[in-house]
Design a protein around this motif. Structure first.
Motif, PDB file in Angstrom:
ATOM      1  N   THR A  79      21.031 -11.132  17.441  1.00 52.20           N
ATOM      2  CA  THR A  79      19.619 -11.522  17.364  1.00 52.20           C
ATOM      3  C   THR A  79      19.018 -11.093  16.035  1.00 52.20           C
ATOM      4  N   LEU A  80      19.327  -9.873  15.618  1.00 52.43           N
ATOM      5  CA  LEU A  80      18.834  -9.384  14.333  1.00 52.43           C
ATOM      6  C   LEU A  80      19.354 -10.246  13.182  1.00 52.43           C
ATOM      7  N   SER A  81      20.615 -10.659  13.263  1.00 48.90           N
ATOM      8  CA  SER A  81      21.185 -11.499  12.198  1.00 48.90           C
ATOM      9  C   SER A  81      20.506 -12.869  12.155  1.00 48.90           C
ATOM     10  N   SER A  82      20.151 -13.430  13.327  1.00 49.08           N
ATOM     11  CA  SER A  82      19.464 -14.723  13.354  1.00 49.08           C
ATOM     12  C   SER A  82      18.077 -14.608  12.736  1.00 49.08           C
ATOM     13  N   CYS A  83      17.362 -13.545  13.081  1.00 48.04           N
ATOM     14  CA  CYS A  83      16.036 -13.325  12.483  1.00 48.04           C
ATOM     15  C   CYS A  83      16.145 -13.143  10.975  1.00 48.04           C
ATOM     16  N   THR A  84      17.163 -12.406  10.540  1.00 49.65           N
ATOM     17  CA  THR A  84      17.382 -12.204   9.110  1.00 49.65           C
ATOM     18  C   THR A  84      17.661 -13.522   8.408  1.00 49.65           C
ATOM     19  N   ALA A  85      18.434 -14.392   9.082  1.00 53.08           N
ATOM     20  CA  ALA A  85      18.744 -15.703   8.496  1.00 53.08           C
ATOM     21  C   ALA A  85      17.473 -16.525   8.295  1.00 53.08           C
ATOM     22  N   VAL A  86      16.545 -16.448   9.252  1.00 47.66           N
ATOM     23  CA  VAL A  86      15.290 -17.194   9.113  1.00 47.66           C
ATOM     24  C   VAL A  86      14.448 -16.607   7.981  1.00 47.66           C
ATOM     25  N   VAL A  87      14.419 -15.281   7.872  1.00 47.21           N
ATOM     26  CA  VAL A  87      13.683 -14.635   6.778  1.00 47.21           C
ATOM     27  C   VAL A  87      14.240 -15.078   5.436  1.00 47.21           C
ATOM     28  N   LEU A  88      15.558 -15.060   5.298  1.00 45.76           N
ATOM     29  CA  LEU A  88      16.181 -15.451   4.027  1.00 45.76           C
ATOM     30  C   LEU A  88      15.948 -16.921   3.731  1.00 45.76           C
ATOM     31  N   LEU A  89      15.950 -17.750   4.785  1.00 46.74           N
ATOM     32  CA  LEU A  89      15.675 -19.173   4.591  1.00 46.74           C
ATOM     33  C   LEU A  89      14.267 -19.382   4.041  1.00 46.74           C
ATOM     34  N   VAL A  90      13.290 -18.744   4.679  1.00 45.51           N
ATOM     35  CA  VAL A  90      11.905 -18.894   4.228  1.00 45.51           C
ATOM     36  C   VAL A  90      11.734 -18.324   2.818  1.00 45.51           C
ATOM     37  N   TRP A  91      12.387 -17.207   2.538  1.00 49.10           N
ATOM     38  CA  TRP A  91      12.325 -16.612   1.195  1.00 49.10           C
ATOM     39  C   TRP A  91      12.881 -17.581   0.144  1.00 49.10           C
ATOM     40  N   LYS A  92      14.010 -18.227   0.493  1.00 48.97           N
ATOM     41  CA  LYS A  92      14.612 -19.184  -0.431  1.00 48.97           C
ATOM     42  C   LYS A  92      13.695 -20.381  -0.631  1.00 48.97           C
ATOM     43  N   LEU A  93      13.107 -20.867   0.448  1.00 46.18           N
ATOM     44  CA  LEU A  93      12.182 -21.996   0.334  1.00 46.18           C
ATOM     45  C   LEU A  93      10.956 -21.628  -0.488  1.00 46.18           C
ATOM     46  N   LEU A  94      10.515 -20.393  -0.335  1.00 49.49           N
ATOM     47  CA  LEU A  94       9.357 -19.921  -1.091  1.00 49.49           C
ATOM     48  C   LEU A  94       9.663 -19.868  -2.581  1.00 49.49           C
ATOM     49  N   ARG A  95      10.876 -19.462  -2.920  1.00 44.17           N
ATOM     50  CA  ARG A  95      11.264 -19.380  -4.330  1.00 44.17           C
ATOM     51  C   ARG A  95      11.370 -20.768  -4.950  1.00 44.17           C
ATOM     52  N   THR A 116       7.491 -15.230   8.137  1.00 43.00           N
ATOM     53  CA  THR A 116       8.559 -15.433   9.119  1.00 43.00           C
ATOM     54  C   THR A 116       8.240 -14.738  10.428  1.00 43.00           C
ATOM     55  N   LEU A 117       7.714 -13.531  10.367  1.00 43.92           N
ATOM     56  CA  LEU A 117       7.339 -12.824  11.594  1.00 43.92           C
ATOM     57  C   LEU A 117       6.298 -13.624  12.380  1.00 43.92           C
ATOM     58  N   ALA A 118       5.374 -14.252  11.642  1.00 41.22           N
ATOM     59  CA  ALA A 118       4.377 -15.086  12.315  1.00 41.22           C
ATOM     60  C   ALA A 118       5.023 -16.322  12.917  1.00 41.22           C
ATOM     61  N   ARG A 119       5.934 -16.953  12.203  1.00 45.48           N
ATOM     62  CA  ARG A 119       6.625 -18.135  12.722  1.00 45.48           C
ATOM     63  C   ARG A 119       7.492 -17.790  13.929  1.00 45.48           C
ATOM     64  N   LEU A 120       8.026 -16.584  13.960  1.00 43.37           N
ATOM     65  CA  LEU A 120       8.867 -16.163  15.090  1.00 43.37           C
ATOM     66  C   LEU A 120       8.046 -15.695  16.278  1.00 43.37           C
ATOM     67  N   GLY A 121       6.730 -15.675  16.141  1.00 43.26           N
ATOM     68  CA  GLY A 121       5.879 -15.335  17.268  1.00 43.26           C
ATOM     69  C   GLY A 121       5.650 -13.856  17.468  1.00 43.26           C
ATOM     70  N   PHE A 122       5.860 -13.056  16.430  1.00 44.04           N
ATOM     71  CA  PHE A 122       5.679 -11.616  16.563  1.00 44.04           C
ATOM     72  C   PHE A 122       4.234 -11.175  16.342  1.00 44.04           C
TER      73      PHE A 122
END
Length: 338
Positions: A79-95, A116-122
């Motif tokens: 689960t942590l790895s999936s969340c990390t993947a979404v963070v890295l995806l958004v970071w890459k898109l932001l760049r 990403t935390l907001a998109r994940l519903g946290f």
């Protein structure tokens, strides 16, 4: 408010690939380590119809404490790895985004993490009503089973309910921690938060996100067929039982996925889906026939409670889940943002 894009920054095929990756790594993690894998005695055993065989001493079954511990660790890391993947995806898109989005390169990752935390519903809802009302939609649907529980005096603070016997086992045993804590939380993060976040970035429609993405959640339970086949003797009868049970489980878990995907998208929060998951795991599947047989003199009232629950669900599922903060459920008057 999370950072948004004017156009879908990823393709739908990329979202499909990521969703499959999230589901595959979650299920695959349960078999990655030797401690998490199940082991069964080889060879078929003839048993009476519907009878489960006795566990051998050198076998490892799904409910063994050491197996549960290993799987909880694996699922949490996945689960942590999936969340990390979404963070890295958004970071890459932001760049890749126009520099007007952020002029400070040092702020790119913090912004990516926050959005990403907001998109994940946290994010927490802005008011207690936005928190409580969506969590009550699922109990409304279960009005019939709740009424039957009330008839049997097993609801909280009734005669057959106690803190020691009814609550503590849910959180003090390894099976309870798996079924009512770690399982619901990790599954909702992976199959709702991470999957729906990527589908939204791809510009998928609401209908696709609600009615297509949960099928991965249903299919993720297919691996239980191997457990059922072995526990019931590794025979032709056991294979048929495993297939039927798996098809049934895939169907109702997918239906449940439709419900929690709707809750997540309407509220933009992870809390209502997790609460709904825990509640449904505690209640189990509705047992209308068994409840009517137990209380035949209340047959009509039980039936009415079931019907009222369905009607109440239809009414409350929209009225109690609306949140202006949700990125996933913009009104028709809003500009589409991803």
């Amino acid at each position: 408010m999370p950072l948004v894009f004017a156009e879908p920054p990823i393709s739908l095929s990329t979202a499909h690939s990521l969703a499959v990756f999230f589901a595959g790594t979650y299920v695959g993690s349960l078999y990655f380590s030797k401690n998490a894998r199940l082991s069964f005695k080889q060879g078929g055993i003839k048993l009476k119809q519907g009878q489960q065989r006795t566990k051998e001493q050198d076998e490892r079954w799904r409910d063994d404490p050491d197996v549960i511990r290993a799987r909880l660790t694996a699922a949490s890391l996945s689960t942590l790895s999936s969340c990390t993947a979404v963070v890295l995806l958004v970071w890459k898109l932001l760049r890749w985004a126009p520099k007007s989005v952020t002029d400070n390169v040092d702020q790119e990752f913090p912004i990516a993490l926050e959005t990403t935390l907001a998109r994940l519903g946290f994010d927490l809802p802005s008011s207690w009503l936005e928190l409580v009302l969506p969590c009550l939609v699922t109990p409304v649907l279960f009005l019939g089973p709740l009424y039957a529980s009330w008839l049997s005096s097993s609801l909280p603070f009734q005669r057959h309910w106690s803190l020691k016997c009814s609550v503590l086992p849910l959180f003090t045993t390894w099976q309870g921690v798996r079924n009512y804590v770690v399982g619901p939380i990790t599954e909702e993060i992976v199959f709702r938060s991470c999957s729906l976040a990527t589908y939204h970035l791809a510009g998928a429609s609401r209908a696709k996100m609600i009615f297509l993405s949960p099928w991965l959640f249903g299919l993720a339970h297919v691996h239980h067929a191997w457990d059922i086949y072995n526990r019931y003797g590794r025979t032709g009868s056991a294979a048929r039982r495993a297939v039927i049970a798996t098809l049934f489980q895939t169907s109702y878990t997918s239906l449940f996925g439709f419900h929690t995907a709707f809750l997540f998208m309407r509220t933009g929060s992870l809390i209502p889906p997790v609460i709904a998951h825990i509640f449904c795991n505690i209640m189990g599947l509705p047992q209308y026939s068994a409840q009517v047989a137990m209380f035949p003199h209340r047959r009509k009232v039980i039936r009415m409670a079931y019907l009222l629950g369905i009607a109440g669900y239809i009414v409350t599922m929209n009225r109690w889940t609306s949140s202006p903060r949700s990125l996933y459920w913009r009104s028709a008057h809003d500009v589409a943002m991803f």
